[in-house]
Design a protein around this motif. Structure first.
Motif, PDB file in Angstrom:
ATOM      1  N   ARG A  15       0.857  -1.188   0.000  1.00 11.08           N
ATOM      2  CA  ARG A  15       0.000   0.000   0.000  1.00 11.08           C
ATOM      3  C   ARG A  15       0.886   1.228   0.000  1.00 11.08           C
ATOM      4  NH1 ARG A  15      -4.921  -0.382   4.175  1.00 11.08           N
ATOM      5  NH2 ARG A  15      -6.088   0.478   2.469  1.00 11.08           N
ATOM      6  N   GLY A  16       0.365   2.306  -0.556  1.00  8.40           N
ATOM      7  CA  GLY A  16       1.094   3.563  -0.592  1.00  8.40           C
ATOM      8  C   GLY A  16       0.668   4.483   0.541  1.00  8.40           C
ATOM      9  N   TYR A  17       1.644   5.123   1.177  1.00  6.31           N
ATOM     10  CA  TYR A  17       1.403   6.096   2.241  1.00  6.31           C
ATOM     11  C   TYR A  17       2.004   7.417   1.780  1.00  6.31           C
ATOM     12  CZ  TYR A  17       0.104   1.978   4.779  1.00  6.31           C
ATOM     13  OH  TYR A  17      -0.525   0.822   5.164  1.00  6.31           O
ATOM     14  N   THR A  18       1.160   8.454   1.711  1.00  2.19           N
ATOM     15  CA  THR A  18       1.527   9.703   1.051  1.00  2.19           C
ATOM     16  C   THR A  18       1.506  10.893   1.997  1.00  2.19           C
ATOM     17  OG1 THR A  18       0.642   8.884  -1.044  1.00  2.19           O
ATOM     18  CG2 THR A  18       0.844  11.270  -0.830  1.00  2.19           C
ATOM     19  N   THR A  27       5.415   9.571  -1.676  1.00  2.00           N
ATOM     20  CA  THR A  27       4.710   8.332  -1.351  1.00  2.00           C
ATOM     21  C   THR A  27       5.722   7.224  -1.131  1.00  2.00           C
ATOM     22  OG1 THR A  27       2.793   8.963  -2.669  1.00  2.00           O
ATOM     23  CG2 THR A  27       3.022   6.628  -2.160  1.00  2.00           C
ATOM     24  N   GLU A  28       5.509   6.455  -0.061  1.00  2.00           N
ATOM     25  CA  GLU A  28       6.259   5.220   0.153  1.00  2.00           C
ATOM     26  C   GLU A  28       5.296   4.061   0.015  1.00  2.00           C
ATOM     27  OE1 GLU A  28       9.940   6.157   3.150  1.00  2.00           O
ATOM     28  OE2 GLU A  28       8.571   4.535   3.650  1.00  2.00           O
ATOM     29  N   TRP A  29       5.709   3.048  -0.737  1.00  2.00           N
ATOM     30  CA  TRP A  29       4.925   1.828  -0.895  1.00  2.00           C
ATOM     31  C   TRP A  29       5.516   0.790   0.034  1.00  2.00           C
ATOM     32  CZ3 TRP A  29       0.546   1.692  -3.702  1.00  2.00           C
ATOM     33  CH2 TRP A  29       0.322   2.785  -4.544  1.00  2.00           C
ATOM     34  N   ARG A  30       4.661   0.245   0.935  1.00  2.00           N
ATOM     35  CA  ARG A  30       5.088  -0.692   1.963  1.00  2.00           C
ATOM     36  C   ARG A  30       4.323  -1.993   1.862  1.00  2.00           C
ATOM     37  NH1 ARG A  30       9.256   0.427   5.606  1.00  2.00           N
ATOM     38  NH2 ARG A  30       9.742   2.623   5.356  1.00  2.00           N
ATOM     39  N   THR A  31       5.003  -3.105   2.177  1.00  2.00           N
ATOM     40  CA  THR A  31       4.287  -4.378   2.292  1.00  2.00           C
ATOM     41  C   THR A  31       3.381  -4.290   3.509  1.00  2.00           C
ATOM     42  OG1 THR A  31       6.051  -5.371   3.598  1.00  2.00           O
ATOM     43  CG2 THR A  31       6.118  -5.736   1.216  1.00  2.00           C
ATOM     44  N   PHE A  32       2.349  -5.102   3.514  1.00  2.00           N
ATOM     45  CA  PHE A  32       1.443  -5.108   4.654  1.00  2.00           C
ATOM     46  C   PHE A  32       0.792  -6.469   4.789  1.00  2.00           C
ATOM     47  CE2 PHE A  32      -1.481  -4.400   1.283  1.00  2.00           C
ATOM     48  CZ  PHE A  32      -2.732  -4.743   1.732  1.00  2.00           C
ATOM     49  N   ASP A  40       4.009  -2.961   7.228  1.00  2.00           N
ATOM     50  CA  ASP A  40       5.270  -3.411   7.805  1.00  2.00           C
ATOM     51  C   ASP A  40       6.257  -2.253   7.735  1.00  2.00           C
ATOM     52  OD1 ASP A  40       7.617  -4.587   8.604  1.00  2.00           O
ATOM     53  OD2 ASP A  40       7.763  -5.948   6.894  1.00  2.00           O
ATOM     54  N   TRP A  41       6.473  -1.596   8.875  1.00  2.00           N
ATOM     55  CA  TRP A  41       7.394  -0.456   8.929  1.00  2.00           C
ATOM     56  C   TRP A  41       8.804  -0.900   9.272  1.00  2.00           C
ATOM     57  CZ3 TRP A  41       5.571   3.622   6.685  1.00  2.00           C
ATOM     58  CH2 TRP A  41       4.197   3.877   6.714  1.00  2.00           C
ATOM     59  N   SER A  42       9.034  -2.206   9.536  1.00  3.17           N
ATOM     60  CA  SER A  42      10.350  -2.663   9.973  1.00  3.17           C
ATOM     61  C   SER A  42      11.353  -2.762   8.823  1.00  3.17           C
ATOM     62  CB  SER A  42      10.241  -4.012  10.678  1.00  3.17           C
ATOM     63  OG  SER A  42       9.777  -5.002   9.780  1.00  3.17           O
ATOM     64  N   GLY A  43      10.894  -3.056   7.641  1.00  4.41           N
ATOM     65  CA  GLY A  43      11.794  -3.190   6.504  1.00  4.41           C
ATOM     66  C   GLY A  43      11.822  -1.924   5.664  1.00  4.41           C
ATOM     67  N   GLY A  44      12.525  -1.992   4.571  1.00  6.28           N
ATOM     68  CA  GLY A  44      12.590  -0.863   3.661  1.00  6.28           C
ATOM     69  C   GLY A  44      11.335  -0.751   2.813  1.00  6.28           C
ATOM     70  N   ALA A  45      11.196   0.375   2.166  1.00  8.60           N
ATOM     71  CA  ALA A  45      10.054   0.608   1.282  1.00  8.60           C
ATOM     72  C   ALA A  45      10.182  -0.242   0.022  1.00  8.60           C
ATOM     73  CB  ALA A  45       9.972   2.079   0.909  1.00  8.60           C
ATOM     74  N   VAL A  46       9.045  -0.676  -0.507  1.00  3.84           N
ATOM     75  CA  VAL A  46       9.020  -1.408  -1.769  1.00  3.84           C
ATOM     76  C   VAL A  46       9.357  -0.452  -2.910  1.00  3.84           C
ATOM     77  CG1 VAL A  46       7.526  -2.678  -3.362  1.00  3.84           C
ATOM     78  CG2 VAL A  46       7.349  -3.069  -0.892  1.00  3.84           C
ATOM     79  N   ALA A  47       8.834   0.768  -2.824  1.00  4.24           N
ATOM     80  CA  ALA A  47       9.104   1.801  -3.824  1.00  4.24           C
ATOM     81  C   ALA A  47       8.852   3.165  -3.192  1.00  4.24           C
ATOM     82  CB  ALA A  47       8.219   1.616  -5.051  1.00  4.24           C
ATOM     83  N   ARG A  48       9.406   4.202  -3.829  1.00 10.31           N
ATOM     84  CA  ARG A  48       9.221   5.575  -3.366  1.00 10.31           C
ATOM     85  C   ARG A  48       8.923   6.474  -4.560  1.00 10.31           C
ATOM     86  NH1 ARG A  48      13.738   3.895  -0.178  1.00 10.31           N
ATOM     87  NH2 ARG A  48      13.243   4.001   2.033  1.00 10.31           N
ATOM     88  N   GLU A  49       8.117   7.488  -4.313  1.00  9.86           N
ATOM     89  CA  GLU A  49       7.812   8.490  -5.344  1.00  9.86           C
ATOM     90  C   GLU A  49       7.938   9.875  -4.721  1.00  9.86           C
ATOM     91  OE1 GLU A  49       4.076   7.775  -7.494  1.00  9.86           O
ATOM     92  OE2 GLU A  49       3.981   5.918  -6.340  1.00  9.86           O
ATOM     93  N   LEU A  50       8.562  10.791  -5.446  1.00  8.70           N
ATOM     94  CA  LEU A  50       8.649  12.190  -5.020  1.00  8.70           C
ATOM     95  C   LEU A  50       8.474  13.061  -6.254  1.00  8.70           C
ATOM     96  CD1 LEU A  50       9.206  14.423  -2.919  1.00  8.70           C
ATOM     97  CD2 LEU A  50      11.648  14.144  -3.460  1.00  8.70           C
TER      98      LEU A  50
END
Length: 75
Positions: A15-18, A27-32, A40-50
Motif C-alpha cells: 500500500r502507498g502512504y503519502t 509516497t512510500e509503498w510498503r508491504t502489509f 510493515d514499517w520494519s523493513g525498507g520501502a518497496v518503492a518511493r515516489e517524489l
C-alpha cells in the motif's frame, strides 16, 4: 465484475502512504499484512515516489528515480 473485500485482501501486496505539501507529493509503498491491513514499517520501502509540482504538475518525473541523472535517489 465485482470483487469482494476478501479477494482484494488476497491480491494486494503493498500500500502507498503519502505526504503532500503545497509543492510536493511523497509516497512510500510498503508491504502489509492483508488479513489485518497493517503495514510493515520494519523493513525498507518497496518503492518511493517524489514529485515537485512547481515544475512537474503531471507527475512525470519521479525525483526518487530520475530518468536523466540529476537528483540522487531518495534515501
Amino acid at each position: 465484475m465485482s470483487l469482494s473485500l476478501r479477494s482484494l485482501r488476497c491480491r494486494c501486496c503493498c500500500r502507498g502512504y503519502t505526504i503532500r505539501t503545497p509543492t510536493h507529493r511523497y509516497t512510500e509503498w510498503r508491504t502489509f499484512d492483508p488479513s489485518t491491513f497493517t503495514p510493515d514499517w520494519s523493513g525498507g520501502a518497496v518503492a518511493r515516489e517524489l514529485y515537485d509540482h512547481t515544475v512537474d504538475a503531471g507527475e512525470d518525473d519521479n525525483l526518487c528515480f530520475p530518468q536523466t541523472g540529476g537528483a540522487a535517489p531518495c534515501v
